[in-house]
Design a protein around this motif. Structure first.
Motif, PDB file in Angstrom:
ATOM      1  N   GLU A 133       0.809  -1.223   0.000  1.00 51.14           N
ATOM      2  CA  GLU A 133       0.000   0.000   0.000  1.00 51.14           C
ATOM      3  C   GLU A 133       0.841   1.272   0.000  1.00 51.14           C
ATOM      4  OE1 GLU A 133      -3.029   0.083  -0.679  1.00 51.14           O
ATOM      5  OE2 GLU A 133      -4.323  -1.164   0.545  1.00 51.14           O
ATOM      6  N   ILE A 134       2.012   1.226  -0.614  1.00 55.01           N
ATOM      7  CA  ILE A 134       2.838   2.419  -0.781  1.00 55.01           C
ATOM      8  C   ILE A 134       3.394   2.444  -2.198  1.00 55.01           C
ATOM      9  CG2 ILE A 134       3.513   2.604   1.658  1.00 55.01           C
ATOM     10  CD1 ILE A 134       6.211   1.340   0.909  1.00 55.01           C
ATOM     11  N   ILE A 187       9.410   6.120  -1.155  1.00 52.47           N
ATOM     12  CA  ILE A 187      10.296   5.641  -0.092  1.00 52.47           C
ATOM     13  C   ILE A 187      11.489   6.580   0.051  1.00 52.47           C
ATOM     14  CG2 ILE A 187      11.807   3.761   0.657  1.00 52.47           C
ATOM     15  CD1 ILE A 187       9.941   1.841  -0.841  1.00 52.47           C
ATOM     16  N   LYS A 188      11.748   7.026   1.265  1.00 53.08           N
ATOM     17  CA  LYS A 188      12.821   7.969   1.544  1.00 53.08           C
ATOM     18  C   LYS A 188      13.792   7.376   2.572  1.00 53.08           C
ATOM     19  CE  LYS A 188      10.731  11.020  -1.025  1.00 53.08           C
ATOM     20  NZ  LYS A 188      11.240  11.275  -2.414  1.00 53.08           N
ATOM     21  N   LEU A 189      15.083   7.622   2.347  1.00 47.70           N
ATOM     22  CA  LEU A 189      16.117   7.134   3.259  1.00 47.70           C
ATOM     23  C   LEU A 189      16.732   8.242   4.101  1.00 47.70           C
ATOM     24  CD1 LEU A 189      18.101   4.668   0.922  1.00 47.70           C
ATOM     25  CD2 LEU A 189      16.158   4.176   2.418  1.00 47.70           C
ATOM     26  N   LYS A 212      15.820   0.074   0.012  1.00 46.13           N
ATOM     27  CA  LYS A 212      14.487   0.482  -0.437  1.00 46.13           C
ATOM     28  C   LYS A 212      13.641  -0.735  -0.817  1.00 46.13           C
ATOM     29  CE  LYS A 212      15.334   5.198  -2.050  1.00 46.13           C
ATOM     30  NZ  LYS A 212      15.301   6.122  -3.214  1.00 46.13           N
ATOM     31  N   MET A 213      14.256  -1.748  -1.398  1.00 46.10           N
ATOM     32  CA  MET A 213      13.527  -2.973  -1.721  1.00 46.10           C
ATOM     33  C   MET A 213      12.995  -3.647  -0.459  1.00 46.10           C
ATOM     34  SD  MET A 213      15.490  -4.852  -4.902  1.00 46.10           S
ATOM     35  CE  MET A 213      14.327  -6.227  -4.833  1.00 46.10           C
ATOM     36  N   VAL A 214      13.827  -3.675   0.590  1.00 47.73           N
ATOM     37  CA  VAL A 214      13.362  -4.216   1.873  1.00 47.73           C
ATOM     38  C   VAL A 214      12.149  -3.441   2.363  1.00 47.73           C
ATOM     39  CG1 VAL A 214      13.900  -4.487   4.324  1.00 47.73           C
ATOM     40  CG2 VAL A 214      15.594  -5.130   2.611  1.00 47.73           C
ATOM     41  N   MET A 215      12.255  -2.122   2.325  1.00 54.91           N
ATOM     42  CA  MET A 215      11.180  -1.272   2.830  1.00 54.91           C
ATOM     43  C   MET A 215       9.902  -1.452   2.017  1.00 54.91           C
ATOM     44  SD  MET A 215      13.635   2.013   3.652  1.00 54.91           S
ATOM     45  CE  MET A 215      12.363   3.139   4.247  1.00 54.91           C
ATOM     46  N   PHE A 216      10.054  -1.578   0.704  1.00 53.49           N
ATOM     47  CA  PHE A 216       8.894  -1.841  -0.141  1.00 53.49           C
ATOM     48  C   PHE A 216       8.301  -3.212   0.170  1.00 53.49           C
ATOM     49  CE2 PHE A 216       7.058  -2.505  -4.567  1.00 53.49           C
ATOM     50  CZ  PHE A 216       6.080  -1.528  -4.433  1.00 53.49           C
ATOM     51  N   SER A 252       9.702   5.158   5.348  1.00 52.13           N
ATOM     52  CA  SER A 252      10.662   6.048   5.997  1.00 52.13           C
ATOM     53  C   SER A 252      11.555   5.239   6.931  1.00 52.13           C
ATOM     54  CB  SER A 252       9.946   7.136   6.805  1.00 52.13           C
ATOM     55  OG  SER A 252       9.343   6.586   7.966  1.00 52.13           O
ATOM     56  N   ILE A 253      12.687   5.825   7.283  1.00 48.66           N
ATOM     57  CA  ILE A 253      13.601   5.154   8.200  1.00 48.66           C
ATOM     58  C   ILE A 253      12.956   4.966   9.571  1.00 48.66           C
ATOM     59  CG2 ILE A 253      15.805   5.375   9.407  1.00 48.66           C
ATOM     60  CD1 ILE A 253      16.016   4.559   6.454  1.00 48.66           C
TER      61      ILE A 253
END
Length: 351
Positions: A42-43, A48-50, A319-323, A329-330
């Motif tokens: 859902e993003i 995505i920002k680091l 970013k792939m992990v976060m997605f 965000s961090i």
């Protein structure tokens, strides 16, 4: 003219580039951490920002070029490329031991990289043991001034010094001297190991002495006893180093131990960090910044562009992990419950 220190720095680089200098049967411990995939994140990946902050400065990513080298012709090329890339990608950067800057004019430009890294956090660095060999707050301040650094690392490298043929071995009563440096310097003082790790009990003592942040520099990557073993001409030291080839506290264990005792103290996770996935794992268990060293070294011998490519790869992996877990965000990454630690799912525990 090159001194013994200058020649040693060149040897260190050569060995790290060409030899197997990692510990034996020793890992970071991060392999025991895994992420729980979110099939419906859902993003938007583009959102995505680091970005983060470190040493009161904004950084584009929570990453640090860990202290590696300085004080040799090759080190000048390496540090220049690292500094240019760090500025472009918005990473913090640490210098290798800057003691050589005070003891020799040879290759001093290898440490004076602020011209290439104007806006990012820059950390000078000297061995804490030198506080027992004639150095004090005055010399530490001079290093900060010469390098225009935002902070100073005092590194702890007791086992490296034991194996090093020319090592300094008097680590007695360093804590009060560290306290004096912390009190005297107008910039934050951090303490780091060099690959054997700092646990929570030691971190508590350092924090009480005035240290502002801890770089765990845990086991699982380069072992400096192994590096010095390859340099040593002393058969006793070489054999002893081999017996210690699996020594050290894994990076994961260091982070967890420090976080449990000092939950508010900033932690830099370094030691065996290779990918953005490693970085993301470390952040979920308490790290605030992630340090990369040998992963960038070969690229730094080639060009700043090659270093930037390596940095971009690490950023993309995070970013792939976060997605994959649905955070953008961090802060969200550090607080996610989509993580399993040694088979224990935080998602199940909080559902």
């Amino acid at each position: 003219m090159d001194t013994g220190i200058n020649k040693r720095k060149t040897e260190h680089i050569r060995l790290c580039l060409t030899e197997n200098v990692e510990g034996v049967n020793k890992t970071t411990g991060l392999e025991g951490i895994s992420f729980i995939h979110n099939a419906l994140p859902e993003i938007n990946f583009a959102d995505i920002k680091l970005d983060s902050t470190f040493l009161n400065k904004a950084v584009k990513a929570p990453f640090l070029v860990s202290s590696m080298t300085g004080g040799s012709e090759l080190a000048e090329k390496i540090n220049t490329n690292l500094a240019i890339a760090a500025e472009e990608r918005g990473w913090a950067i640490g210098l290798g031991s800057t003691r050589a800057l005070l003891e020799s004019d040879a290759h001093k430009e290898s440490f004076l990289i602020r011209q290439h890294a104007r806006s990012v956090p820059l950390i000078a660095n000297i061995g804490a043991v030198q506080l027992n060999y004639g150095y004090g707050a005055k010399e530490c301040q001079r290093l900060v001034d010469l390098t225009e650094a935002d902070s100073l690392y005092l590194h702890l490298n007791s086992l490296q010094e034991v194996v090093q043929d020319e090592g300094d071995l008097n680590f007695k009563d360093l804590l009060p001297k560290i306290k004096e440096v912390c009190k005297a310097l107008p910039v934050p003082v951090g303490v780091k190991e060099v690959g054997f790790g700092i646990d929570g009990t030691v971190a508590e003592k350092l924090y009480e002495a005035g240290v502002s942040y801890i770089d765990v520099a845990g086991a699982g990557g380069t072992s400096w006893s192994q590096v010095e073993k390859l340099r040593s001409k002393d058969s006793l030291r070489k054999a002893a180093a081999e017996a210690f080839n699996s020594w050290g506290n894994p990076t994961k264990d260091c982070i967890v131990s420090i976080k449990s005792k000092l939950p508010e103290v900033p932690i830099v996770a370094s030691g065996g960090m290779k990918t953005g996935v490693d970085a993301a794992k470390a952040m979920t268990i308490g790290a605030d910044m992630i340090g990369f060293a040998r992963q960038l070294l070969q690229a730094a011998t080639e060009s700043a562009e090659k270093v930037m490519q390596a940095m971009e790869q690490i950023e993309f992996e995070m970013k792939m992990v976060m997605f994959g877990i649905g955070v953008k965000s961090i802060t969200e990454l550090k607080n996610t419950n989509r993580v399993s630690i040694m088979g224990r799912s935080l998602l199940d525990e909080e559902s």
